[in-house]
Design a protein around this motif. Sequence first.
Motif, PDB file in Angstrom:
ATOM      1  N   MET A  65      11.985  13.084 -19.086  1.00  0.00           N
ATOM      2  CA  MET A  65      12.487  14.356 -18.575  1.00  0.00           C
ATOM      3  C   MET A  65      13.922  14.167 -18.103  1.00  0.00           C
ATOM      4  O   MET A  65      14.176  13.539 -17.078  1.00  0.00           O
ATOM      5  CB  MET A  65      11.613  14.852 -17.421  1.00  0.00           C
ATOM      6  N   LEU A  66      14.865  14.653 -18.908  1.00  0.00           N
ATOM      7  CA  LEU A  66      16.282  14.586 -18.553  1.00  0.00           C
ATOM      8  C   LEU A  66      16.760  15.988 -18.215  1.00  0.00           C
ATOM      9  O   LEU A  66      16.434  16.946 -18.915  1.00  0.00           O
ATOM     10  CB  LEU A  66      17.108  14.024 -19.710  1.00  0.00           C
ATOM     11  N   GLY A  67      17.549  16.099 -17.159  1.00  0.00           N
ATOM     12  CA  GLY A  67      18.003  17.425 -16.776  1.00  0.00           C
ATOM     13  C   GLY A  67      19.326  17.390 -16.051  1.00  0.00           C
ATOM     14  O   GLY A  67      19.704  16.387 -15.433  1.00  0.00           O
ATOM     15  N   ASP A 207      19.296   5.755 -25.677  1.00  0.00           N
ATOM     16  CA  ASP A 207      18.754   5.101 -26.882  1.00  0.00           C
ATOM     17  C   ASP A 207      17.269   5.417 -27.035  1.00  0.00           C
ATOM     18  O   ASP A 207      16.782   5.668 -28.149  1.00  0.00           O
ATOM     19  CB  ASP A 207      18.954   3.587 -26.791  1.00  0.00           C
ATOM     20  N   LEU A 208      16.544   5.406 -25.914  1.00  0.00           N
ATOM     21  CA  LEU A 208      15.110   5.698 -25.950  1.00  0.00           C
ATOM     22  C   LEU A 208      14.862   7.144 -26.354  1.00  0.00           C
ATOM     23  O   LEU A 208      13.918   7.436 -27.103  1.00  0.00           O
ATOM     24  CB  LEU A 208      14.510   5.420 -24.565  1.00  0.00           C
ATOM     25  N   LEU A 209      15.728   8.034 -25.893  1.00  0.00           N
ATOM     26  CA  LEU A 209      15.608   9.450 -26.248  1.00  0.00           C
ATOM     27  C   LEU A 209      15.573   9.648 -27.752  1.00  0.00           C
ATOM     28  O   LEU A 209      14.780  10.435 -28.272  1.00  0.00           O
ATOM     29  CB  LEU A 209      16.785  10.221 -25.635  1.00  0.00           C
ATOM     30  N   VAL A 232      17.203  10.863 -34.919  1.00  0.00           N
ATOM     31  CA  VAL A 232      16.055   9.969 -34.772  1.00  0.00           C
ATOM     32  C   VAL A 232      15.760   9.294 -36.101  1.00  0.00           C
ATOM     33  O   VAL A 232      15.427   9.949 -37.090  1.00  0.00           O
ATOM     34  CB  VAL A 232      14.814  10.746 -34.277  1.00  0.00           C
ATOM     35  N   LYS A 233      15.879   7.963 -36.133  1.00  0.00           N
ATOM     36  CA  LYS A 233      15.642   7.217 -37.369  1.00  0.00           C
ATOM     37  C   LYS A 233      14.192   6.741 -37.481  1.00  0.00           C
ATOM     38  O   LYS A 233      13.567   6.845 -38.517  1.00  0.00           O
ATOM     39  CB  LYS A 233      16.589   6.012 -37.433  1.00  0.00           C
ATOM     40  N   ARG A 234      13.656   6.203 -36.383  1.00  0.00           N
ATOM     41  CA  ARG A 234      12.286   5.675 -36.392  1.00  0.00           C
ATOM     42  C   ARG A 234      11.537   6.262 -35.193  1.00  0.00           C
ATOM     43  O   ARG A 234      11.454   5.627 -34.135  1.00  0.00           O
ATOM     44  CB  ARG A 234      12.303   4.143 -36.344  1.00  0.00           C
ATOM     45  N   PRO A 235      10.965   7.455 -35.341  1.00  0.00           N
ATOM     46  CA  PRO A 235      10.306   8.108 -34.199  1.00  0.00           C
ATOM     47  C   PRO A 235       9.078   7.339 -33.720  1.00  0.00           C
ATOM     48  O   PRO A 235       8.293   6.841 -34.520  1.00  0.00           O
ATOM     49  CB  PRO A 235       9.928   9.484 -34.756  1.00  0.00           C
ATOM     50  N   ASN A 236       8.945   7.258 -32.414  1.00  0.00           N
ATOM     51  CA  ASN A 236       7.781   6.632 -31.780  1.00  0.00           C
ATOM     52  C   ASN A 236       6.792   7.741 -31.439  1.00  0.00           C
ATOM     53  O   ASN A 236       7.086   8.605 -30.616  1.00  0.00           O
ATOM     54  CB  ASN A 236       8.223   5.905 -30.510  1.00  0.00           C
ATOM     55  N   GLU A 238       4.389   7.924 -29.581  1.00  0.00           N
ATOM     56  CA  GLU A 238       3.919   7.960 -28.191  1.00  0.00           C
ATOM     57  C   GLU A 238       4.946   8.548 -27.230  1.00  0.00           C
ATOM     58  O   GLU A 238       4.647   8.742 -26.054  1.00  0.00           O
ATOM     59  CB  GLU A 238       3.542   6.548 -27.731  1.00  0.00           C
ATOM     60  N   ILE A 239       6.165   8.820 -27.725  1.00  0.00           N
ATOM     61  CA  ILE A 239       7.237   9.284 -26.842  1.00  0.00           C
ATOM     62  C   ILE A 239       7.643  10.714 -27.185  1.00  0.00           C
ATOM     63  O   ILE A 239       7.855  11.045 -28.349  1.00  0.00           O
ATOM     64  CB  ILE A 239       8.467   8.362 -26.949  1.00  0.00           C
ATOM     65  N   GLU A 240       7.743  11.544 -26.166  1.00  0.00           N
ATOM     66  CA  GLU A 240       8.325  12.876 -26.308  1.00  0.00           C
ATOM     67  C   GLU A 240       9.356  13.071 -25.193  1.00  0.00           C
ATOM     68  O   GLU A 240       9.222  12.500 -24.109  1.00  0.00           O
ATOM     69  CB  GLU A 240       7.244  13.965 -26.244  1.00  0.00           C
ATOM     70  N   ALA A 241      10.378  13.856 -25.479  1.00  0.00           N
ATOM     71  CA  ALA A 241      11.477  14.030 -24.534  1.00  0.00           C
ATOM     72  C   ALA A 241      11.720  15.509 -24.264  1.00  0.00           C
ATOM     73  O   ALA A 241      11.566  16.355 -25.157  1.00  0.00           O
ATOM     74  CB  ALA A 241      12.745  13.375 -25.075  1.00  0.00           C
TER      75      ALA A 241
END
Length: 537
Positions: A65-67, A207-209, A232-236, A238-241
């Motif tokens: 969560m970025l804001g 970078d994680l985003l 996004v080159k290699r989406p994970n 398990e991660i959502e932003a």
Amino acid sequence: MTQEAETDNALIFKCPVCGSGHITIEKDGKHQYGYCDACGAAYIHYVPLPHQLEFHKSRAKIKIMLGGMGSAKSRAGVNEIIDHALSVPNGKTVMFAQTLKQLSKAIMPIFDEYLPRKFVEKWTDTKQDIEIILKNGHTILGLASDDEEKIRSMDITAFYIEEASGVDPKIYKECIRRLRNKAGIINGVSHYVGLLVSNPSHGYLRDLLFTASKIYGSASIQNTVAMYKDRVKRPNPEIEAFLSSSRDNPYLPPGFVETVERSLTPEEARLYIDCIIEYAVGAVYPNILNMVEDDFDIPKNWEVYLAHDPGINDPAAILMGAIDPETGIVHFFREYYQKNKVASQVASAFYDMTKDIAPGMLHTPLVDPSANKRSQIVPRTYKQQMQIEHGIVFKLANNALEDGIQKVKNMMYNGKVRFFRSLTNTIWEGCEYRYPTEEERNKNKNLGEKPLDKNNHLMDCLRYICQDIPYDYLNMKHTSYASYADFFKTMNQKPKEQRENTMRNLLKDMYQESVEETAKERRGKRHSGGYRLCWKS
């Protein structure tokens, strides 16, 4: 939840549990929760904003969560942890911030506001310890982020990192490894969750985003954030932003955003108010995402340009662009970007990438001028090696860095450059290729004003191609381009010996080099001026 009445000081709701009692929430009260006057059920009065609701609806294991300033990101993060703690008996949540004081001042008041005390067994908030123990056995522990050793003996069900951009990434990695407390599995369903909450920042969090499988933007930045998928080159999975702008919090005091904005530079406002961080600080091409387009089939009558930047430890890069003869727009449509590949592997990729290009449509392939330097291991230059061993003849590219960057920018400004969405490496480099910051220049006086020599392999190829294209392409007619098809047609009609002699003389005239190997040794892979020779044997 049904609201039955509202007074000047309170909201009154009908209890959804017993259906007969009422729950009163004081509007200006210290706590945003209340209890049913009939059955004692607790109700937390938290009405999320649209961007917060998307955050809560997500079932991702790791949520970022970025804001911008005042976008209510911490409030959303704490309520997510409260929901987890009440839903996972005997679980364990760890909260990190740079200091315990930061947790005490910024996070614990939100817990106090929304966590009903009837569920709390123990509440500790001192200079030395922060801990909440619930009656269901769940523990919420606060720690300073100065040492990842603090968590290495723990098994947890959740973690929360406040202002994660200022926390060592080792903490995040250790938290990931600690998400293994068995209490996190309920009836075979995983309830593990990790939250990273922060103001936007350039660093590991950014970078994680760009590994997130989903990136959501609040209303005012939704269209810009929608372009992030191209980063996004290699989406994970398990991660959502979730990104939110200060402008999308209607509860901020009137004029707050405008006052803050006036105190910042445009670049700072873009980052700290609107949470826009698609480009590195000082990006050379800060609008490249606006030039991304969906892939399409390149017409056979479009001229094609190709540039190559050799590399072993660094990636070997090849970029191809085709120019629309009606508009003059260059559509970059193929890329090659691989580390630890030898010349024969690169040559194989070159042939695969160019095999469907119509005869006479491929311009002389360009190569970085460093390819003309002799190797300490092999008594040939890379350019000679590709020509003699693999039948690929390159032309040295124009390596004037500043002029080339200006040429690319000029073409971008005039709408003459597009990138296929499939060119993930090109798009990534385009966002990361940057000038040194003032801090970096102060530390290293040799950096100067030129872009940093990294994340630039495909960007060099882009520059080489743009420099090879005439400024006024549409108004310039080069008969030499159009005549190649006739040239090959004529060549195929000549006797074999005459064809070979003609090609040797052509190569000698073009590159001032003597080509001694026979056509048989080249096995029909010969190129001249970048055009595949399709004569009959």
